[in-house]
Design a protein around this motif. Structure first.
Motif: not given
Length: 399
Positions: A18-19, A22-23, A25-26, A36, A39, A43, A91, A105
């Motif tokens: 999941s990390y 997310h990374l 995607r962005h 980045t 975020w 965490q 993603w 990522d």
């Protein structure tokens, strides 16, 4: 109590993925990793890990066990590339024209997974473990800025390691001693003659023949000036002269790259380029000017660190494919700045997809990974950090 970090990483595999998603995607370009950074800090604070911003868009974090031991650092680069993604992943990048096409990522996801696991197991740790999320690897040398801002200060790491995904068998880990990445220098040469009409060459000094002679001479530099036992690249990648078929331009330009692992070899090549520029320009009765822009220093793995890491990973990650040899790459990496501060190890993590049709090189718009490597890399990070923090580099007799 000894921790099975491989089992821990497998249990956390979905979260680590999941990390990564997310990374991926962005993605953000060099020096622009603001979201980045935000975020990642979020965490870490949720996990109650000591952390702060560093080098504008980077992140520094540390776990201090409070027990005697050593200090080790782990690094992940953060920036993406100006590449339009064409993977078709669910993603896929949501930032148009920007993509994590070099695996940064993945590197960040591995480091986050490692921090989460080690924080949960901190009662079993020794020494200190420093975590560096480094911005601007691709362009601006974020490693040097982190060092200038104290990232390698108190506590001072005695050893630093980093992973880079690599086009080889998924999950395989390469711990090779010696050169891993080259110093990537850029050079430019300007040849100035005399412009005029293409129908009157006797009234001009056309730079093109001089440039052709120079191109041929530069092509022989590695054969003439570099030993066969040494490795180097000198490559002209851009030539520009003239705008119209019947006009002799006054000035011509050559641009290229030098890639070396050894400082003496680099010095020889630069000297030869300067000398050839001068001598060939003069032979054609023109003016030649040589200039260059130095790149990151070569990344060279500490031999003790490489041998130690291979033994530790083979012992702690049963069944893992640990490679101790590999071909150095001519790519550049600013991880070398950290290596100037303490013994360093730049490891390769194989990321090839099982389907051969989906195996693409780094920086490709189609680049993607085999997601099974997320747990493998996280476990390896945990093992290296915890083992070094407790025991440092052990000798062969300790095994």
């Amino acid at each position: 109590m000894k921790i099975d970090y491989y089992q821990k990483a497998r249990e956390a595999e979905a979260e680590i993925k999941s990390y990564y998603i997310h990374l991926h995607r962005h993605p953000e370009l060099s020096g622009q990793e603001h979201k980045t950074q935000e975020w990642i800090l979020g965490q870490l604070k949720t996990w109650k890990v000591e952390c702060r911003s560093c080098a504008d868009t980077g992140v520094y974090a540390v776990i201090k066990s409070g027990k005697p031991g050593h200090t080790v650092a782990l690094r992940a680069d953060m920036d993406a590339l100006p590449v339009k993604e064409q993977t078709g992943l669910a993603w896929q990048s949501e930032n148009a024209g920007v993509m994590h096409a070099c695996g940064h990522d993945v590197h960040m996801a591995l480091l986050l997974g490692c921090i989460r696991i080690l924080q949960e197991c901190r009662d079993c740790l020794h020494g200190n473990i420093v975590f560096l999320f480094q911005p601007s690897e691709e362009q601006q040398g974020g490693a040097r800025r982190m060092i200038e801002e104290g990232a390698m200060g108190d506590p001072k790491p005695e050893f630093i390691a980093a992973f880079h995904v690599w086009p080889q068998r998924a999950g395989s880990i390469t711990c090779m001693p010696g050169p891993v990445m080259a110093q990537p220098d850029a050079f430019g040469i300007e040849i100035k003659g005399k412009g005029g009409h293409g129908a009157s060459p006797h009234l001009c000094k056309n730079p093109i023949p001089a440039m052709a002679a120079l191109v041929n001479a530069i092509g022989n530099i590695t054969a003439d000036a570099v030993s066969a036992q040494e490795t180097a690249v000198v490559n002209i990648c851009r030539i520009q002269c003239g705008e119209k078929y019947n006009v002799v331009a006054e000035t011509g330009y050559l641009e290229g790259t030098i890639r070396t692992y050894d400082a003496d070899v680099r010095k020889k090549i630069i000297h030869r380029l300067e000398k050839l520029t001068k001598s060939i320009s003069e032979a054609w009765e023109m003016e030649g000017t040589y200039h260059m822009s130095s790149g990151y220093p070569a990344t060279v793995n500490d031999k003790t660190a490489a041998h130690w890491a291979a033994r530790v990973l083979q012992e702690k990650l049963k069944g893992a494919e640990i490679l101790t040899e590999g071909e150095p790459a001519m790519l550049g990496e600013d991880f070398s700045y950290f290596g100037a501060q303490c013994p360093s190890l730049f490891l390769r993590l194989g990321c090839w997809k099982k389907e051969e049709t989906k195996r693409y090189n780094l920086h490709s718009s189609c680049f993607e990974i085999d997601e099974s490597i997320l747990a493998e890399g996280t476990a390896a990070f945990c093992v290296l950090a915890s083992e070094f923090a407790e025991k440092g580099f052990e000798t062969d007799e300790d095994y």
